[in-house]
Every structure is written in structure tokens, then in C-alpha cells.
Design an enzyme around this catalytic site. Structure first.
Site, mmCIF file in Angstrom:
data_model
loop_
_atom_site.group_PDB
_atom_site.id
_atom_site.type_symbol
_atom_site.label_atom_id
_atom_site.label_comp_id
_atom_site.label_asym_id
_atom_site.label_seq_id
_atom_site.Cartn_x
_atom_site.Cartn_y
_atom_site.Cartn_z
ATOM 1 N N ASP A 92 0.821 -1.214 0.000
ATOM 2 C CA ASP A 92 0.000 0.000 0.000
ATOM 3 C C ASP A 92 0.856 1.265 0.000
ATOM 4 O OD1 ASP A 92 -1.406 -2.244 0.971
ATOM 5 O OD2 ASP A 92 -2.847 -1.005 2.055
ATOM 6 N N HIS A 144 -2.314 -4.740 2.448
ATOM 7 C CA HIS A 144 -3.617 -4.542 3.109
ATOM 8 C C HIS A 144 -3.578 -4.277 4.614
ATOM 9 C CE1 HIS A 144 -7.953 -4.790 3.055
ATOM 10 N NE2 HIS A 144 -8.067 -6.000 3.544
ATOM 11 N N ASN A 200 -8.516 -2.906 -2.218
ATOM 12 C CA ASN A 200 -9.901 -2.613 -1.817
ATOM 13 C C ASN A 200 -10.195 -1.112 -1.875
ATOM 14 O OD1 ASN A 200 -8.117 -2.531 0.570
ATOM 15 N ND2 ASN A 200 -9.968 -1.974 1.681
ATOM 16 N N HIS A 201 -9.138 -0.271 -1.962
ATOM 17 C CA HIS A 201 -9.368 1.178 -2.068
ATOM 18 C C HIS A 201 -9.453 1.677 -3.508
ATOM 19 C CE1 HIS A 201 -9.557 2.900 1.998
ATOM 20 N NE2 HIS A 201 -8.982 1.769 2.329
ATOM 21 N N HIS A 251 -3.807 -8.277 -3.207
ATOM 22 C CA HIS A 251 -3.832 -7.220 -2.199
ATOM 23 C C HIS A 251 -4.252 -7.730 -0.816
ATOM 24 C CE1 HIS A 251 -4.151 -3.323 -0.360
ATOM 25 N NE2 HIS A 251 -5.357 -3.633 0.053
ATOM 26 N N HIS A 276 -1.132 4.481 -0.500
ATOM 27 C CA HIS A 276 -2.154 5.371 0.078
ATOM 28 C C HIS A 276 -1.880 6.865 -0.032
ATOM 29 C CE1 HIS A 276 -5.250 2.784 1.585
ATOM 30 N NE2 HIS A 276 -4.381 2.001 2.217
ATOM 31 N N ASP A 299 -4.121 -0.319 -3.332
ATOM 32 C CA ASP A 299 -4.268 0.790 -2.377
ATOM 33 C C ASP A 299 -3.248 1.898 -2.642
ATOM 34 O OD1 ASP A 299 -6.342 -0.664 -1.326
ATOM 35 O OD2 ASP A 299 -5.679 -0.532 0.763
ATOM 36 N N ASP A 328 -6.414 7.182 -1.489
ATOM 37 C CA ASP A 328 -7.185 7.346 -0.244
ATOM 38 C C ASP A 328 -6.286 7.596 0.961
ATOM 39 O OD1 ASP A 328 -9.752 7.275 -1.225
ATOM 40 O OD2 ASP A 328 -10.042 5.130 -0.900
ATOM 41 N N ARG A 329 -6.847 8.291 1.939
ATOM 42 C CA ARG A 329 -6.171 8.655 3.195
ATOM 43 C C ARG A 329 -5.089 9.708 2.967
ATOM 44 N NH1 ARG A 329 -7.924 5.869 7.447
ATOM 45 N NH2 ARG A 329 -9.141 3.999 7.012
ATOM 46 N N ARG A 386 -12.729 -6.665 9.830
ATOM 47 C CA ARG A 386 -13.100 -5.511 9.003
ATOM 48 C C ARG A 386 -14.575 -5.486 8.654
ATOM 49 N NH1 ARG A 386 -8.244 -3.594 6.408
ATOM 50 N NH2 ARG A 386 -6.563 -5.107 6.574
#
Length: 491
Positions: free
Chosen positions: A234, A419, A295-296, A344, A236, A263, A266-267, A392
């Protein structure tokens, strides 16, 4: 004499309650220091002593929210409300957990309850309206999606005739093509917090959609004896840390291949810069620069965690739509030398899934709530055998026996996944058969973790780990573009 035991129990109960309060105070202290693991530990101990305290459940719920354990957060918020149905914070916590899981209708119900109980609470009203807006928007999107003739954004773009203003001094594609010099100029331009011209961004997106849509859902690559592949987890939206990876490990090239394991966005608040850089390298080295979906790279997550807001702030809603279309074509897994499988999230909710099943996944869509595509993006390993409900609230957790059976059936040696934040940037579990790599150091500016990447050589396929620490970035906080409700709910 018969009454004595009762007095003792009352005293004992008072004692337990006092002790529980002390544990809660201790947990709160850890929480303030952002040490959520210890906070959760002590809230749990407080709950063992006093299981009828709604506040403890609510506090632990927030700690779970902060560590992305939305399933557990939801369970705790629900528990808090079972203990005390008038505990307003419980409704907020549960709403936030549901929002995080993309369950907007369920969240709306809880905001509604608060508004009913507190009709004069401005804050409650604002949250209710905000959530209601999302529910309506989702319904509208569903209505459009079911209209069979859903057109691609590409069809309504006239990129050729977009003009680049004279005062734009930034990088441009050369004859519509990404080149090495374009990439180095663009990375420098982004580093100075400048914006790539929208025409160039659209050119990259349209071309990369074309490249990705021709790939299978399971990409298979062969490393020769002397080849080395770098695998990153990730990122991010942490653009400055991405540049640092390239500084430490060399820029991507046909001789220095990379795989980024989902990923990308995001964030972190430089997600646009990260994704355009990665997409640019995909165009430059289509056979030696690999990207897998996380998943993002999905609408629900992008709506909550900032990427949609960031694209709208830096460009337009239409461009976000195109990003969404492109993300749907990202492959889901990669197999190296028929021995190492990379994805991922992780393995599956059911035994018996084969590589062929992965090849057959029709991936050009938003991931479903369950099944192999969902699992590849969402699942996590666990130390104990078997499977359990995911922390989750999506997919599952799988044990070493699950990994063992899957590898044996598919004649594989081990899996690499991402992840999950790891303090050291990587983790080896399941007797070396399940490896996690995470490449966003000091995740969200607060986790204090290292980042890592893996070198894999064709000669022996033994993972070699390289760690790195976070570098400074301009003062734009993580989640700066995230959904308002999400930001508030995490407070």
C-alpha cells in the site's frame, strides 16, 4: 447469617467497577498517545470486570475504527446500545462503522434516531442531512447503472481539442505519448505541488484504461535467473514516500521492474500525484511495471476516504468517473514463475479456489460483498487454524491450514499480500507461506510504522526485505479530502 454473601457480592461488584474505571483511564491514556493496540487491550480488561458499561464498548469501538477493524467497531457499538439504548454516542459510533463499510442506509437509521431523540441538536441534524445526501446519491447511481446503455466517460471527452493554455509551464506528453523525460518532469512538477494539465491527465487515463483492459484478471510473469522484481505494498496517497522508494531502489525501467500491490489512493492527500505517476510508468513500461487492484480502488472507499474529494478538488467529478472506470480494469492477482501468488488482501472464504477460478473472474465492476473477487481484495491472515469472521466486517480471516491447502492444490510456494499496516513494514506468517508487505511509512502521519518493499530474484524466488522510514511532506493532512462524516466519526 444468610445475608452476608450478598453484601460481599455488592462490595465485590463495587470493587470490580472501580478497578474497571482505572483500566479505562489507562486505556484512554494509550488512546490519546495513538497506541490503539494497548487501548483496546485495557478497554477489553475493563469490560471483563464490568460488562454492562456502554462507555467502555463505545471507546473500544472508536479504537477499532481507528485501526480499520470496522467489523469489530460495529459489534461494539451495537453492544453499547444493547447495554444502554439511550447512549447517544453509541448511535454515532455505529453510524460511523456502517459508513466505513459503505452501509449508508444502516448509518442513516442511527442518525435518524439521534435527531428524533434530540430535535434541537444542530450537529445531529447536519450528520443526518449529510448521510441522507449520500443515500440519495447512491440510489441515483444505481438507477443510472441499471440503465443498460451506460456510456464510458471516454465517449464524451474530446481530448484532441482540449487546449493547453499558454501560461501552463508544466510537463506535456510528447506527441501524445508518455516518455522518460515526461515522467521525470511530471514527478518534479508534482513534488512542487503543481497540477498536471487536465488534458495530460485525461490522455494518461484513456491510454492506461486501454492497456489494463487487455490484461487478464490473473497476470502471469516469468522472472529469468538474473531478473529481480521489486514488490511494494500500500502507498495510500503518500507521494513523497513513493518518490523515496524510487530514490532508494531506482526509477522503474525495463531492467528494474516493479509490482505495486493495490491501495495507491485514499487517506494520504497526494493520491492524484501517486496514481498519475504509477499510471504513467505503466504506459512507459507495460510489461515490466505491474499494478494490482486494492480494496481502495473502489467507489465506496474513494467516496469515504478522500480520493473522490481530492479528484473533484484538483480536477472534476467527470475525471473521478474515469478513474473509477480505469480502476475496474486493474488485475486482481499476479503469479510469478508459477510459484508465488501476489494479491492485495488474501485467500478465500471457501476451500477449493484454483488459479483458473481467478483467471475467470469478470473483474470490470465494483467488487461484490462476498466471493473470490471480494476475498482477493479484503481478506486477512490469522494465526489460528480455520477461518473466522473478519475484523473488518468484509470477507474473512484465514489460518495457516487454509494457506497450506490452497498452496498445495495450486502447486505454489507462498503468497505475498499487503492490506495491513505492519510496524516493521512487513511480516512473515503461516510458517513463511504468507508474507505481508506495506509501503506507506508512518501511515496517516500517526502510526510510526516503517515501510518496506521486497526484492524477488528469478534464481531462487526468496524474498529479501528492505525497510525505509517516512520522509517529510508538505503540510496537507491525511484525510484532508475525506468525507466530512467520516472525519467527524473518527474524532
Amino acid at each position: 447469617m444468610t445475608h452476608i454473601p450478598e453484601v460481599v457480592t455488592e462490595e465485590k461488584m463495587a470493587e470490580a467497577a472501580n478497578e474497571a474505571e482505572l483500566l479505562k483511564e489507562k486505556a484512554n491514556k494509550y488512546f490519546k498517545e495513538k497506541d490503539y493496540e494497548n487501548a483496546i487491550k485495557f478497554y477489553s480488561e475493563a469490560l471483563e470486570l464490568n460488562p454492562s458499561n456502554a462507555i467502555y464498548y463505545s471507546n473500544r469501538s472508536l479504537a477499532y475504527l481507528r485501526t480499520e477493524c470496522y467489523g469489530y467497531a460495529l459489534a461494539d457499538a451495537t453492544k453499547a446500545l444493547e447495554v444502554d439504548k439511550n447512549y447517544i454516542k453509541g448511535y454515532y459510533r455505529r453510524a460511523t462503522s456502517n459508513m466505513a463499510l459503505g452501509k449508508f442506509k444502516a448509518a442513516l437509521k442511527d442518525y435518524e434516531t439521534v435527531v428524533r431523540v434530540r430535535p434541537n441538536d444542530k450537529d445531529a441534524k447536519m450528520k443526518y442531512q449529510e448521510c441522507n445526501k449520500i443515500v440519495k446519491q447512491k440510489a441515483f447511481e444505481r438507477a443510472i447503472a441499471s440503465d443498460e446503455t451506460k456510456k464510458s466517460v471516454v465517449d464524451s471527452l474530446d481530448i484532441e481539442n482540449m487546449t493547453i493554455e499558454d501560461d501552463y509551464a508544466g510537463p506535456k506528453l510528447e506527441d501524445g505519448k508518455v516518455t522518460v523525460s515526461f515522467m521525470t518532469d511530471m514527478m518534479e512538477w508534482f513534488k512542487e505541488q503543481k497540477k498536471l494539465h487536465r488534458k495530460c491527465a485525461y490522455q494518461i487515463l484513456v491510454q492506461v484504461k486501454d492497456v489494463l483492459s487487455k490484461l487478464p484478471s490473473l497476470v502471469e510473469v516469468t522472472l529469468k535467473e538474473t531478473d529481480q522484481l521489486t514488490i511494494c505494498g500500500d502507498t495510500h496517497g503518500q507521494y513523497y514516500d513513493l518518490l523515496n522508494i524510487f530514490k532508494l531502489n531506482g526509477l522503474p525501467s525495463d531492467a528494474n521492474p516493479y509490482l505495486f500491490n493495490g491501495d495507491f489512493v485514499d487517506r494520504g492527500s497526494f493520491s492524484v500525484e501517486v496514481i498519475l505517476t504509477l499510471f504513467g510508468f505503466k504506459l512507459l513500461y507495460p510489461d515490466n511495471f505491474h499494478l494490482l487492484r486494492g480494496n481502495h480502488e473502489t467507489d465506496n472507499m474513494n467516496q469515504m476516504y478522500g480520493f473522490e474529494g481530492e479528484v473533484k478538488a484538483k480536477y472534476t467529478a467527470q475525471m473521478f468517473q474515469l478513474f473509477s472506470e480505469v480502476f475496474q480494469w486493474l488485475p486482481l492477482a499476479q503469479c510469478i514463475n508459477s510459484k508465488v501468488l501476489v494479491m492485495h488482501g488474501g485467500l478465500f472464504s471457501e476451500d477449493g479456489v484454483t488459479l483458473d477460478d481467478i483467471r475467470k473472474i469478470d473483474r470490470n465492476r465494483q467488487p461484490p460483498d462476498s466471493g473470490p473477487m471480494c476475498d482477493l481484495l479484503w481478506s486477512d491472515p490469522q494465526p489460528q487454524n480455520g477461518r473466522s469472521v473478519s475484523k473488518r466486517g468484509v470477507s474473512c480471516q484465514f489460518g495457516p491450514d487454509v494457506t497450506e491447502r490452497f498452496l498445495e492444490q495450486n502447486k505454489l510456494d507462498y503468497i505475498i499480500r499487503s492490506h495491513e499496516v505492519k510496524a516493521e513494514g512487513y511480516e512473515v506468517t503461516h510458517s513463511g507461506k504468507c508474507i505481508t508487505v506495506f509501503s506507506a511509512p508512518n501511515y496517516c502521519d500517526q502510526m510510526g510504522n516503517k515501510g518496506a518493499y521486497i526484492h524477488l530474484r528469478g534464481s531462487d524466488l526468496k524474498p529479501e526485505f528492505h525497510q525505509f522510514t517516512a520522509v517529510p511532506h508538505p503540510n496537507v493532512k491525511p484525510m484532508a479530502y475525506a468525507n466530512t462524516l467520516m472525519q467527524l466519526g473518527m474524532m
